[in-house]
Design a protein around this motif. Structure first.
Motif, PDB file in Angstrom:
ATOM      1  N   GLU A  84       0.859  -1.247  -0.001  1.00 20.45           N
ATOM      2  CA  GLU A  84       0.002  -0.016   0.172  1.00 20.45           C
ATOM      3  C   GLU A  84       0.716   1.329   0.108  1.00 20.45           C
ATOM      4  N   ALA A  87       2.663   1.831  -3.328  1.00 22.99           N
ATOM      5  CA  ALA A  87       1.763   2.254  -4.400  1.00 22.99           C
ATOM      6  C   ALA A  87       1.599   3.897  -4.234  1.00 22.99           C
ATOM      7  N   LYS A  88       1.405   4.072  -3.101  1.00 22.27           N
ATOM      8  CA  LYS A  88       1.164   5.609  -2.714  1.00 22.27           C
ATOM      9  C   LYS A  88       2.662   6.510  -3.258  1.00 22.27           C
ATOM     10  N   ALA A  90       4.599   5.365  -5.255  1.00 19.56           N
ATOM     11  CA  ALA A  90       4.695   5.281  -6.944  1.00 19.56           C
ATOM     12  C   ALA A  90       4.118   6.332  -7.670  1.00 19.56           C
ATOM     13  N   ASN A  91       2.687   6.641  -6.876  1.00 18.35           N
ATOM     14  CA  ASN A  91       1.683   7.380  -7.222  1.00 18.35           C
ATOM     15  C   ASN A  91       2.458   8.796  -7.436  1.00 18.35           C
ATOM     16  N   ARG A  92       3.098   9.112  -6.256  1.00 17.63           N
ATOM     17  CA  ARG A  92       3.607  10.490  -6.037  1.00 17.63           C
ATOM     18  C   ARG A  92       4.995  10.573  -7.120  1.00 17.63           C
ATOM     19  N   MET A  94       5.031   9.128 -10.118  1.00 16.65           N
ATOM     20  CA  MET A  94       4.601   9.349 -11.295  1.00 16.65           C
ATOM     21  C   MET A  94       3.965  10.726 -11.650  1.00 16.65           C
ATOM     22  N   LEU A  95       3.544  11.236 -10.495  1.00 11.56           N
ATOM     23  CA  LEU A  95       2.814  12.665 -10.402  1.00 11.56           C
ATOM     24  C   LEU A  95       4.008  13.701 -10.727  1.00 11.56           C
ATOM     25  N   TRP A 108      11.567   8.734  -5.912  1.00 11.51           N
ATOM     26  CA  TRP A 108      10.436   8.147  -5.280  1.00 11.51           C
ATOM     27  C   TRP A 108       9.988   6.601  -6.168  1.00 11.51           C
ATOM     28  N   SER A 112      10.005   2.724  -4.758  1.00 10.20           N
ATOM     29  CA  SER A 112       8.721   1.889  -4.730  1.00 10.20           C
ATOM     30  C   SER A 112       8.537   0.794  -5.658  1.00 10.20           C
ATOM     31  N   SER A 116       5.884  -2.026  -6.096  1.00 10.66           N
ATOM     32  CA  SER A 116       4.696  -1.577  -6.914  1.00 10.66           C
ATOM     33  C   SER A 116       4.212  -2.773  -7.828  1.00 10.66           C
ATOM     34  N   ASN A 122       7.670   1.749 -13.188  1.00 13.00           N
ATOM     35  CA  ASN A 122       8.408   2.586 -12.374  1.00 13.00           C
ATOM     36  C   ASN A 122       9.768   2.757 -12.889  1.00 13.00           C
TER      37      ASN A 122
END
Length: 440
Positions: A84, A87-88, A90-92, A94-95, A108, A112, A116, A122
């Motif tokens: 979890e 994933a958070k 990895a999301n940061r 990608m943003l 980041w 992750s 991931s 990634n």
């Protein structure tokens, strides 16, 4: 307030009744618990044993919760992340990658990657971020961490590696990577497309000529047309070199024969047509070059070709301007055409006409080229205050270099002969314009 008092009284009553019932039970139901382990025995009152068991269960429950909390707090410091949290992160990452914050993104995304759900994504994004920061070695290192387990992933990683080499301007390494990928995946259209593109960058036109027929049924029509156009441009440049010592008429004839051999869809590529016209001008056949560009614009109106027409060196610039003005009937509000007319007017030393066309071009669609060239003309005409205002407006738009064009003498140094030359040129131009209008 009344309800609260009632609730408190009910709780007190329950405690009294419960305490009395428990005391009665413990008095009337005596008992003991005996625990024997080998030769060791432990004996206690039944109710003491029950109380001890309850305390132990409560302590066990809170102990487990405390251990979980401690693990969550110490896990990031040890570099261990849950799915979890990964994933958070990895999301940061990608943003950050999408925002162009490549330093944060690669950090980041790499942290992750192990947890991931899409580790290859990634690593690809982290590699691209590293390359964007100019660190080719780190970018390749990120790709080395990936272990693609089937064909599509393998092709993707090879293409990503080739792209890194392209951005690092290492075409030899890019070619080697793509050749290896082509051996492993001979049916991959993307690999062959990039391979063809690499051959073009290296100037290996023989290989390009060999590959294009095989790629034709596999590539989209626009992409194949683009590649074929680049090959024709290369052939035209090669002809320019070969014809350096030939007679102009013979060189022009060969160029025209080569042009007639090309398919019409290739002739309609603006860059190809412009290169052909440029080749004709080099060998001294500006008349045929102009005719080619005009023919192109009759069948396909394209702003790049309109701009190119205004920059062509012509033996008859007056006729060139007349032809261009004939297009105004169909394109009266075309800012690019008006800019071209201004430049052709400058070549004919028609300063006032050029000034008017520049102003109309700016009204139709402001461009820095129009602003800059108008300001330069106004300065030469002595209108310094107006020129300064136009220059100020030009600074608000993107930077573009102005082409070399004839300029009027500075206002302070103008002679009467220069002032008389303009009406004569204008009169000759108007006469040619009327003739062109009659023909059209």
């Amino acid at each position: 307030m009344k309800n609260l008092i009632i609730k408190i009284l009910l709780v007190v009553l329950l405690l009294i009744v419960g305490g009395y019932a428990l005391d009665k039970l413990m008095t009337e139901v005596p008992g003991y618990v005996l625990i024997a382990i080998n030769k060791t025995t432990l004996e206690m009152n039944l109710w003491m044993a029950v109380l001890t068991l309850i305390v132990l269960l409560i302590a066990l429950y809170w102990g487990v919760k405390l251990l979980r909390l401690s693990w969550r707090l110490t896990r990031p410091a040890l570099g261990i992340r849950s799915s979890e949290s990964a994933a958070k992160l990895a999301n940061r990452g990608m943003l950050a990658y999408m925002r162009g914050e490549h330093d944060k993104a690669q950090r980041w995304l790499l942290r992750s990657a192990k947890k991931s759900p899409m580790p290859l994504v990634n690593l690809l994004a982290a590699a691209d971020s590293a390359q964007a920061l100019g660190d080719t070695g780190k970018a390749l290192g990120f790709l080395d961490k990936a272990k693609p387990d089937f064909g599509e992933q393998s092709v993707t990683m090879a293409l990503a590696r080739a792209e890194i080499f392209r951005r690092a301007n290492n075409q030899e390494a890019r070619l080697e990577t793509l050749l290896e990928a082509n051996q492993q995946h001979p049916n991959s259209v993307m690999v062959q497309d990039r391979l063809c593109d690499t051959y073009m960058e290296l100037g290996s036109w023989a290989e390009v000529r060999e590959m294009l027929p095989r790629l034709r049924p596999q590539l989209p029509k626009d992409r194949w047309r683009e590649l074929q156009g680049k090959l024709v441009i290369a052939d035209l440049k090669a002809l320019q070199t070969q014809q350096a010592n030939e007679e102009p008429s013979e060189a022009s004839r060969k160029l025209q024969m080569f042009w007639l051999e090309q398919a019409s869809r290739i002739q309609q590529i603006p860059q190809v047509c412009a290169e052909y016209a440029r080749s004709l001008i080099i060998v001294g056949d500006s008349k045929e070059a102009e005719s080619t560009v005009r023919k192109f614009l009759r069948s396909s109106w394209h702003k790049d070709m309109v701009l190119y027409y205004g920059l062509m060196d012509s033996a008859d610039s007056v006729a060139q301007l007349s032809h261009a003005e004939g297009w105004l009937k169909r394109h009266p509000k075309d800012a690019i055409l008006l800019l071209t007319l201004a430049r052709l007017s400058m070549r004919n030393h028609l300063w006032d006409k050029a000034k008017g066309y520049y102003q109309k071009s700016i009204e139709a669609g402001p461009t820095r080229e129009a602003y800059s060239e108008l300001a330069r003309l106004l300065t030469s005409l002595g209108e310094h205050q107006t020129s300064g205002l136009v220059y100020r407006d030009a600074l608000r738009l993107d930077n573009t270099d102005a082409p070399e064009l004839p300029m009027p003498p500075m206002a302070a140094a103008k002679s009467e002969s220069n002032e008389e030359a303009q009406p004569e040129a204008a009169e000759q131009h108007e006469e040619n314009a009327e003739q062109a209008a009659v023909k059209s």
